[in-house]
Design a protein around this motif. Structure first.
Motif, PDB file in Angstrom:
ATOM      1  N   ALA A  97      -3.362  51.634  -3.994  1.00  0.00           N
ATOM      2  CA  ALA A  97      -4.336  51.056  -4.929  1.00  0.00           C
ATOM      3  C   ALA A  97      -4.102  49.565  -5.075  1.00  0.00           C
ATOM      4  N   MET A  98      -2.832  49.166  -5.229  1.00  0.00           N
ATOM      5  CA  MET A  98      -2.509  47.742  -5.338  1.00  0.00           C
ATOM      6  C   MET A  98      -2.923  46.997  -4.077  1.00  0.00           C
ATOM      7  N   PHE A  99      -2.656  47.596  -2.932  1.00  0.00           N
ATOM      8  CA  PHE A  99      -2.992  46.990  -1.644  1.00  0.00           C
ATOM      9  C   PHE A  99      -4.509  46.780  -1.533  1.00  0.00           C
ATOM     10  N   LEU A 100      -5.277  47.799  -1.900  1.00  0.00           N
ATOM     11  CA  LEU A 100      -6.744  47.702  -1.833  1.00  0.00           C
ATOM     12  C   LEU A 100      -7.290  46.679  -2.829  1.00  0.00           C
ATOM     13  N   ILE A 101      -6.720  46.613  -4.021  1.00  0.00           N
ATOM     14  CA  ILE A 101      -7.130  45.605  -5.004  1.00  0.00           C
ATOM     15  C   ILE A 101      -6.863  44.209  -4.451  1.00  0.00           C
ATOM     16  N   THR A 102      -5.697  44.033  -3.866  1.00  0.00           N
ATOM     17  CA  THR A 102      -5.340  42.729  -3.301  1.00  0.00           C
ATOM     18  C   THR A 102      -6.335  42.320  -2.225  1.00  0.00           C
ATOM     19  N   MET A 103      -6.570  43.224  -1.287  1.00  0.00           N
ATOM     20  CA  MET A 103      -7.436  42.902  -0.153  1.00  0.00           C
ATOM     21  C   MET A 103      -8.912  42.820  -0.549  1.00  0.00           C
ATOM     22  N   GLY A 104      -9.312  43.600  -1.546  1.00  0.00           N
ATOM     23  CA  GLY A 104     -10.722  43.647  -1.922  1.00  0.00           C
ATOM     24  C   GLY A 104     -11.142  42.684  -3.015  1.00  0.00           C
ATOM     25  N   ILE A 105     -10.188  42.232  -3.823  1.00  0.00           N
ATOM     26  CA  ILE A 105     -10.542  41.364  -4.950  1.00  0.00           C
ATOM     27  C   ILE A 105      -9.775  40.046  -4.912  1.00  0.00           C
ATOM     28  N   ASN A 106      -8.445  40.103  -4.967  1.00  0.00           N
ATOM     29  CA  ASN A 106      -7.661  38.867  -5.080  1.00  0.00           C
ATOM     30  C   ASN A 106      -7.750  37.995  -3.836  1.00  0.00           C
ATOM     31  N   VAL A 107      -7.653  38.587  -2.660  1.00  0.00           N
ATOM     32  CA  VAL A 107      -7.753  37.769  -1.442  1.00  0.00           C
ATOM     33  C   VAL A 107      -9.137  37.112  -1.318  1.00  0.00           C
ATOM     34  N   PRO A 108     -10.245  37.838  -1.525  1.00  0.00           N
ATOM     35  CA  PRO A 108     -11.538  37.141  -1.478  1.00  0.00           C
ATOM     36  C   PRO A 108     -11.660  36.009  -2.501  1.00  0.00           C
ATOM     37  N   LEU A 109     -11.079  36.172  -3.675  1.00  0.00           N
ATOM     38  CA  LEU A 109     -11.078  35.076  -4.653  1.00  0.00           C
ATOM     39  C   LEU A 109     -10.277  33.894  -4.132  1.00  0.00           C
ATOM     40  N   ASN A 110      -9.140  34.169  -3.504  1.00  0.00           N
ATOM     41  CA  ASN A 110      -8.326  33.103  -2.917  1.00  0.00           C
ATOM     42  C   ASN A 110      -9.086  32.376  -1.819  1.00  0.00           C
ATOM     43  N   VAL A 111      -9.800  33.131  -1.003  1.00  0.00           N
ATOM     44  CA  VAL A 111     -10.589  32.532   0.089  1.00  0.00           C
ATOM     45  C   VAL A 111     -11.692  31.650  -0.492  1.00  0.00           C
ATOM     46  N   LYS A 112     -12.344  32.127  -1.549  1.00  0.00           N
ATOM     47  CA  LYS A 112     -13.399  31.336  -2.201  1.00  0.00           C
ATOM     48  C   LYS A 112     -12.834  30.016  -2.716  1.00  0.00           C
ATOM     49  N   LEU A 113     -11.645  30.083  -3.291  1.00  0.00           N
ATOM     50  CA  LEU A 113     -10.999  28.867  -3.802  1.00  0.00           C
ATOM     51  C   LEU A 113     -10.668  27.920  -2.650  1.00  0.00           C
ATOM     52  N   GLU A 114     -10.146  28.447  -1.567  1.00  0.00           N
ATOM     53  CA  GLU A 114      -9.811  27.628  -0.392  1.00  0.00           C
ATOM     54  C   GLU A 114     -11.069  27.024   0.228  1.00  0.00           C
ATOM     55  N   VAL A 138      -6.833  39.203 -14.333  1.00  0.00           N
ATOM     56  CA  VAL A 138      -7.001  40.616 -14.707  1.00  0.00           C
ATOM     57  C   VAL A 138      -6.539  41.521 -13.573  1.00  0.00           C
ATOM     58  N   TRP A 139      -7.011  41.226 -12.362  1.00  0.00           N
ATOM     59  CA  TRP A 139      -6.657  42.091 -11.234  1.00  0.00           C
ATOM     60  C   TRP A 139      -5.218  41.891 -10.792  1.00  0.00           C
ATOM     61  N   ASN A 140      -4.644  40.724 -11.041  1.00  0.00           N
ATOM     62  CA  ASN A 140      -3.220  40.563 -10.772  1.00  0.00           C
ATOM     63  C   ASN A 140      -2.395  41.404 -11.742  1.00  0.00           C
ATOM     64  N   ASN A 141      -2.847  41.495 -12.987  1.00  0.00           N
ATOM     65  CA  ASN A 141      -2.160  42.358 -13.948  1.00  0.00           C
ATOM     66  C   ASN A 141      -2.212  43.816 -13.504  1.00  0.00           C
ATOM     67  N   VAL A 142      -3.352  44.237 -12.985  1.00  0.00           N
ATOM     68  CA  VAL A 142      -3.473  45.608 -12.466  1.00  0.00           C
ATOM     69  C   VAL A 142      -2.545  45.792 -11.263  1.00  0.00           C
ATOM     70  N   ARG A 143      -2.494  44.796 -10.375  1.00  0.00           N
ATOM     71  CA  ARG A 143      -1.577  44.871  -9.225  1.00  0.00           C
ATOM     72  C   ARG A 143      -0.134  44.962  -9.696  1.00  0.00           C
ATOM     73  N   THR A 144       0.198  44.213 -10.720  1.00  0.00           N
ATOM     74  CA  THR A 144       1.559  44.251 -11.258  1.00  0.00           C
ATOM     75  C   THR A 144       1.884  45.646 -11.769  1.00  0.00           C
ATOM     76  N   LEU A 145       1.005  46.213 -12.560  1.00  0.00           N
ATOM     77  CA  LEU A 145       1.257  47.543 -13.129  1.00  0.00           C
ATOM     78  C   LEU A 145       1.321  48.624 -12.053  1.00  0.00           C
ATOM     79  N   THR A 146       0.418  48.577 -11.079  1.00  0.00           N
ATOM     80  CA  THR A 146       0.428  49.615 -10.043  1.00  0.00           C
ATOM     81  C   THR A 146       1.652  49.488  -9.141  1.00  0.00           C
TER      82      THR A 146
END
Length: 166
Positions: A97-114, A138-146
């Motif tokens: 779940a953490m892996f999918l959140i990272t790849m599906g939410i946090n990484v695209p946000l990072n790419v948008k910022l870049e 928010v999603w980093n907090n979820v990644r932390t908990l998972t």
């Protein structure tokens, strides 16, 4: 086979713990610190962090934890180590779940910022930050908990494994 399953479980626990600690550090210190900076500093720093974090050691731990946890699941389907299986499966689900959140939410946000480019040339830094920061946190907090949950499950799986195989 007992030794192999134990070694894989230990390595899975170790790499998962490293990643859980990595995300917990962001949740507890990096992002609150950056939250106190101005828009230009925030965006510049996050762009730099996102470039530096993509290094071989991080990628080895990040993907290795998932691969090792799946391997531990497979190795614990039979024999004396089977009682640890539910905990390893729970860890696998949480880590996936953490892996999918990272790849599906946090990484695209990072790419948008870049992709926004050099902060010196961005016309509305506040809008870019606003579209990034709250959702990323928010999603980093979820990644932390998972990931912490996965780590805890693997620690308990080690206890159960050792109790039933020694």
């Amino acid at each position: 086979m007992k030794t192999v399953s134990l070694v894989i479980l230990v390595l899975s626990t170790f790499t998962t713990g490293l990643i859980a600690g990595f995300f917990a550090t962001y949740t507890n210190s990096v992002m609150p610190s950056l939250g106190r900076t101005d828009d230009r500093m925030f965006i510049t720093t996050m762009q730099h962090i996102n470039r530096v974090v993509l290094n071989p050691l991080f990628l080895l731990c990040f993907t290795g934890a998932l691969v090792l946890t799946i391997a531990a699941t497979i190795l614990h389907f039979s024999g004396d180590a089977r009682p640890a299986l539910p905990w390893i499966i729970a860890a696998t689900v949480l880590y996936a779940a953490m892996f999918l959140i990272t790849m599906g939410i946090n990484v695209p946000l990072n790419v948008k910022l870049e992709d926004a480019g050099d902060p010196a040339r961005i016309t509305d830094l506040a809008a870019l930050r606003e579209s990034f920061e709250a959702k990323w946190n928010v999603w980093n907090n979820v990644r932390t908990l998972t990931s912490m949950g996965a780590f805890g499950c693997l620690i308990w799986a080690l206890v159960v494994h050792i109790r039933h195989t020694v």
